[in-house]
Design an enzyme around this catalytic site. Structure first.
Site, PDB file in Angstrom:
ATOM      1  N   TYR A 126       0.841  -1.202   0.000  1.00  0.00           N
ATOM      2  CA  TYR A 126       0.000   0.000   0.000  1.00  0.00           C
ATOM      3  C   TYR A 126       0.879   1.257   0.000  1.00  0.00           C
ATOM      4  O   TYR A 126       0.520   2.280  -0.576  1.00  0.00           O
ATOM      5  CB  TYR A 126      -0.917  -0.030   1.230  1.00  0.00           C
ATOM      6  CG  TYR A 126      -1.805   1.184   1.394  1.00  0.00           C
ATOM      7  CD1 TYR A 126      -2.973   1.328   0.646  1.00  0.00           C
ATOM      8  CD2 TYR A 126      -1.478   2.188   2.304  1.00  0.00           C
ATOM      9  CE1 TYR A 126      -3.782   2.456   0.794  1.00  0.00           C
ATOM     10  CE2 TYR A 126      -2.273   3.302   2.467  1.00  0.00           C
ATOM     11  CZ  TYR A 126      -3.428   3.432   1.710  1.00  0.00           C
ATOM     12  OH  TYR A 126      -4.227   4.536   1.864  1.00  0.00           O
ATOM     13  N   GLU A 150       9.051  -8.113   4.556  1.00  0.00           N
ATOM     14  CA  GLU A 150       9.112  -8.399   5.994  1.00  0.00           C
ATOM     15  C   GLU A 150       8.624  -9.795   6.352  1.00  0.00           C
ATOM     16  O   GLU A 150       8.925 -10.279   7.437  1.00  0.00           O
ATOM     17  CB  GLU A 150       8.304  -7.348   6.779  1.00  0.00           C
ATOM     18  CG  GLU A 150       6.784  -7.435   6.645  1.00  0.00           C
ATOM     19  CD  GLU A 150       6.230  -6.713   5.407  1.00  0.00           C
ATOM     20  OE1 GLU A 150       6.995  -6.504   4.457  1.00  0.00           O
ATOM     21  OE2 GLU A 150       5.032  -6.387   5.400  1.00  0.00           O
ATOM     22  N   SER A 178       6.585 -10.688  39.605  1.00  0.00           N
ATOM     23  CA  SER A 178       5.700 -11.850  39.499  1.00  0.00           C
ATOM     24  C   SER A 178       6.511 -13.124  39.273  1.00  0.00           C
ATOM     25  O   SER A 178       6.009 -14.220  39.451  1.00  0.00           O
ATOM     26  CB  SER A 178       4.732 -11.658  38.335  1.00  0.00           C
ATOM     27  OG  SER A 178       5.432 -11.768  37.110  1.00  0.00           O
ATOM     28  N   GLY A 179       7.759 -12.952  38.846  1.00  0.00           N
ATOM     29  CA  GLY A 179       8.559 -14.126  38.498  1.00  0.00           C
ATOM     30  C   GLY A 179       8.506 -14.402  37.000  1.00  0.00           C
ATOM     31  O   GLY A 179       9.257 -15.218  36.490  1.00  0.00           O
ATOM     32  N   GLY A 180       7.624 -13.705  36.279  1.00  0.00           N
ATOM     33  CA  GLY A 180       7.554 -13.852  34.828  1.00  0.00           C
ATOM     34  C   GLY A 180       8.710 -13.114  34.169  1.00  0.00           C
ATOM     35  O   GLY A 180       9.457 -12.393  34.834  1.00  0.00           O
ATOM     36  N   VAL A 181       8.849 -13.300  32.850  1.00  0.00           N
ATOM     37  CA  VAL A 181       9.999 -12.743  32.138  1.00  0.00           C
ATOM     38  C   VAL A 181      10.085 -11.215  32.275  1.00  0.00           C
ATOM     39  O   VAL A 181      11.129 -10.667  32.614  1.00  0.00           O
ATOM     40  CB  VAL A 181       9.931 -13.105  30.625  1.00  0.00           C
ATOM     41  CG1 VAL A 181      11.130 -12.552  29.883  1.00  0.00           C
ATOM     42  CG2 VAL A 181       9.829 -14.603  30.446  1.00  0.00           C
ATOM     43  N   ASP A 182       8.964 -10.537  32.028  1.00  0.00           N
ATOM     44  CA  ASP A 182       9.018  -9.076  31.926  1.00  0.00           C
ATOM     45  C   ASP A 182       9.385  -8.407  33.258  1.00  0.00           C
ATOM     46  O   ASP A 182      10.274  -7.556  33.301  1.00  0.00           O
ATOM     47  CB  ASP A 182       7.684  -8.529  31.410  1.00  0.00           C
ATOM     48  CG  ASP A 182       7.248  -9.220  30.133  1.00  0.00           C
ATOM     49  OD1 ASP A 182       8.114  -9.857  29.500  1.00  0.00           O
ATOM     50  OD2 ASP A 182       6.070  -9.132  29.769  1.00  0.00           O
ATOM     51  N   SER A 183       8.697  -8.792  34.322  1.00  0.00           N
ATOM     52  CA  SER A 183       9.005  -8.126  35.598  1.00  0.00           C
ATOM     53  C   SER A 183      10.387  -8.544  36.100  1.00  0.00           C
ATOM     54  O   SER A 183      11.089  -7.770  36.746  1.00  0.00           O
ATOM     55  CB  SER A 183       7.926  -8.393  36.650  1.00  0.00           C
ATOM     56  OG  SER A 183       7.880  -9.746  37.018  1.00  0.00           O
ATOM     57  N   SER A 184      10.810  -9.773  35.780  1.00  0.00           N
ATOM     58  CA  SER A 184      12.136 -10.232  36.209  1.00  0.00           C
ATOM     59  C   SER A 184      13.241  -9.434  35.535  1.00  0.00           C
ATOM     60  O   SER A 184      14.202  -9.009  36.179  1.00  0.00           O
ATOM     61  CB  SER A 184      12.339 -11.711  35.858  1.00  0.00           C
ATOM     62  OG  SER A 184      11.372 -12.485  36.517  1.00  0.00           O
TER      63      SER A 184
END
Ligand code: XMP
Length: 512
Positions: free
Chosen positions: A82, A170, A222-228
């Protein structure tokens, strides 16, 4: 700011993919609304611009158009699909309705010398998806590649540094597509290609120190990837000025609390406070079996407990969150709903306003894979960096119906066996999620000569790219057998293991 390539979003489903491909070339990319004023792009000092594709026809009533002053900025522009038609439409060419939609694979034949295709073979398999097509070149452009269906598959005006492609470089199906993008970034825009994890960490550490000064920062871990990763990064920048709060809501996996305390408190020496709120959560959830209600109670109680922990810690100025780039991208919706939609990501919703906390979101420029790279560079173990997603309400949505402590215990034990076997066989890293679900259904089994009337555990293992759709994973039978044998033999209270073979849609990944 690093050198930035602006991706103007005209509503393509691939806009984020374009932005990620640019990052893969070690160049920083940022997605902008299609109508962003040229003055804004200039003020941001963008090094180059890419027009994304989009579902509309340039003649459509609601066709998204850029601020035409972008053509006078003097920076290179690459139009995709486009984006090519926009260049044709606004720069003196002509776009016509295609007789047939070109969709899927085509062969690109490179017929001219172009920096875009430097170092690439003369023929490439490319992927197309467009209805309209360019029928007359815009002023000052010439053709550099064609396909069976289009004589203007790649065009350029080298004097003004405008380039356009009818196909989608892409997407994965376009052969050497990443090289085409890299040629544009490095060869045409003159990007240095110095956007890297190490640079990011260095720059962010400085930025965090500057922003925070001597203030206190609080982070819900939380122990998750992002907050860790956010915790590790902020800790590296300001050390003891960071305090993390980990809420044990009684709905965690087996050993999770001990693992988090061991890693962050003992290993990383982070000031980590554990809020033991198991009894409160379970008391509030008693007698509740409706999934949405369970979620609401868990969410509300979390905010309450978190707020109380903050008060006990004392004064803080910043609340840190592991917000990522896809959470903050303004998604353009074109068509029936012209309003732009901004997703906000406040996993402790309402708190910052109420407690007058400023937000600190050091990962908000990054895509998930970049966050993992940063985590690894900061020394977080593979188990954390490549961790599977775990829902906020935890095992609360994996014990079907009312949540009782003995059922949570059964689920935890079964789930621990599943995770152990998934890791041992290396399957854990290959799937999106693998977990057990407790079914409050009793079925008959035998142990020795005894009748065993006990509960059912469902095993759910799925593959997915973004959790929007998912397919159940075809695990090897032998592995399934080991998992089932171990759960029925080792977990008291389980007589049967079943496998969930539903795809999403129509099923969801979680059961509740
Ligand atoms: P569904 O079940 O909707 O799940 O197919 C899609 C993905 O989202 C996760 N999930 C949640 N994550 N809070 C979260 O933080 C929640 O309430 C929640 N519900 C589902 C789920 O694990 C899957 O990865």
């Amino acid at each position: 700011m690093p050198q930035t390539i602006a991706v103007l979003d005209f509503g393509s489903q691939f806009t984020q993919v374009i932005a990620r491909r640019i990052r893969e070339c070690q160049v920083y990319s940022k997605i902008y609304h299609y109508a962003t004023p040229a003055a804004q792009l200039k003020a941001d000092g963008v090094t180059g611009i890419i027009f994304s594709g989009g579902p509309q026809s340039v003649y459509g009533k609601q066709a998204p158009h850029p601020d035409l002053a972008v053509f006078d900025l003097g920076v290179p522009i690459l139009g995709i699909c486009y984006g090519l038609q926009l260049m044709g439409h606004f720069l003196g060419g002509k776009v016509a309705k295609g007789e047939r939609r070109e969709y899927g694979h085509g062969t690109l034949e490179i017929v001219g010398k172009s920096r875009l295709f430097k170092g690439l073979p003369k023929k490439l398999k490319v992927w197309n998806s467009h209805g309209d097509k360019l029928v007359k070149l815009p002023d000052g452009f010439h053709t550099v590649a064609r396909t069976e269906n289009s004589e203007f598959a790649a065009i350029e005006n080298t004097e003004r540094r405008f380039y356009a492609l009818q196909f989608h470089p892409e997407v994965f199906h376009s052969e050497r597509g990443l090289d085409v993008i890299r040629n544009y970034l490095i060869g045409i825009c003159g990007c240095k290609g110095d956007w890297s994890t190490a640079n990011f960490i260095e720059r962010k550490i400085e930025e965090i120190r500057e922003t925070v000064g001597k203030s206190r920062v609080i982070l819900g871990l939380s122990g998750g990837v992002d907050s860790s990763v956010a915790a590790a990064l902020i800790h590296k920048a300001i050390g003891k000025q960071l305090t993390c709060v980990f809420v044990d809501n009684g709905l965690l996996r087996k050993g999770e609390r001990e693992y988090v305390v061991g890693l962050y408190k003992r290993n990383f020496k982070i000031d980590l406070r554990v809020s033991d709120s198991v009894d409160l959560f379970l008391k509030r959830l008693k007698g509740v079996s409706e999934p949405e209600q369970k979620r609401k109670i868990i969410g509300r109680t979390f905010i309450e407990v978190f707020e109380k922990s903050l008060k006990s810690i004392g004064h803080a100025d910043f609340l840190a969150q592991g917000t990522l780039y896809p959470d903050v991208i303004e998604s353009v919706t074109i068509g029936n709903n012209p309003a732009s939609l901004i997703k906000s990501h406040h996993n402790v919703g309402g708190l910052p306003e109420r407690m007058k906390l400023k937000l600190l979101e050091p990962l908000r420029e990054l895509f998930k894979d970049e966050v993992r790279a940063v985590g690894a560079a900061l020394g977080l173990p593979r188990e954390v960096v490549w961790r599977q997603p775990f829902p906020g309400p935890g095992l609360g949505v994996r014990v079907i119906g009312e949540i009782k402590p003995e059922q949570l215990e059964i689920l935890r034990n079964a789930d621990a066996i599943l995770q152990e076997e998934m890791m041992k066989s290396d399957w854990y890293w290959k799937v999106w999620q693998s977990f057990c679900v407790f079914l409050p259904v009793k079925s008959v089994g035998v142990i020795g000569d005894e009748r065993n009337y006990a509960y059912v555990i469902a095993v759910r293992v799925v593959e997915s790219i973004d959790a929007m759709t998912a397919d159940w994973t075809r695990l090897p039978y032998d592995l399934l057998q080991t998992i089932s044998n171990r759960i029925t033999n080792e977990v008291r209270g389980v007589s049967r293991v079943v496998l969930d073979i539903s795809s999403k849609p129509p099923a969801t990944i979680e059961w509740e």
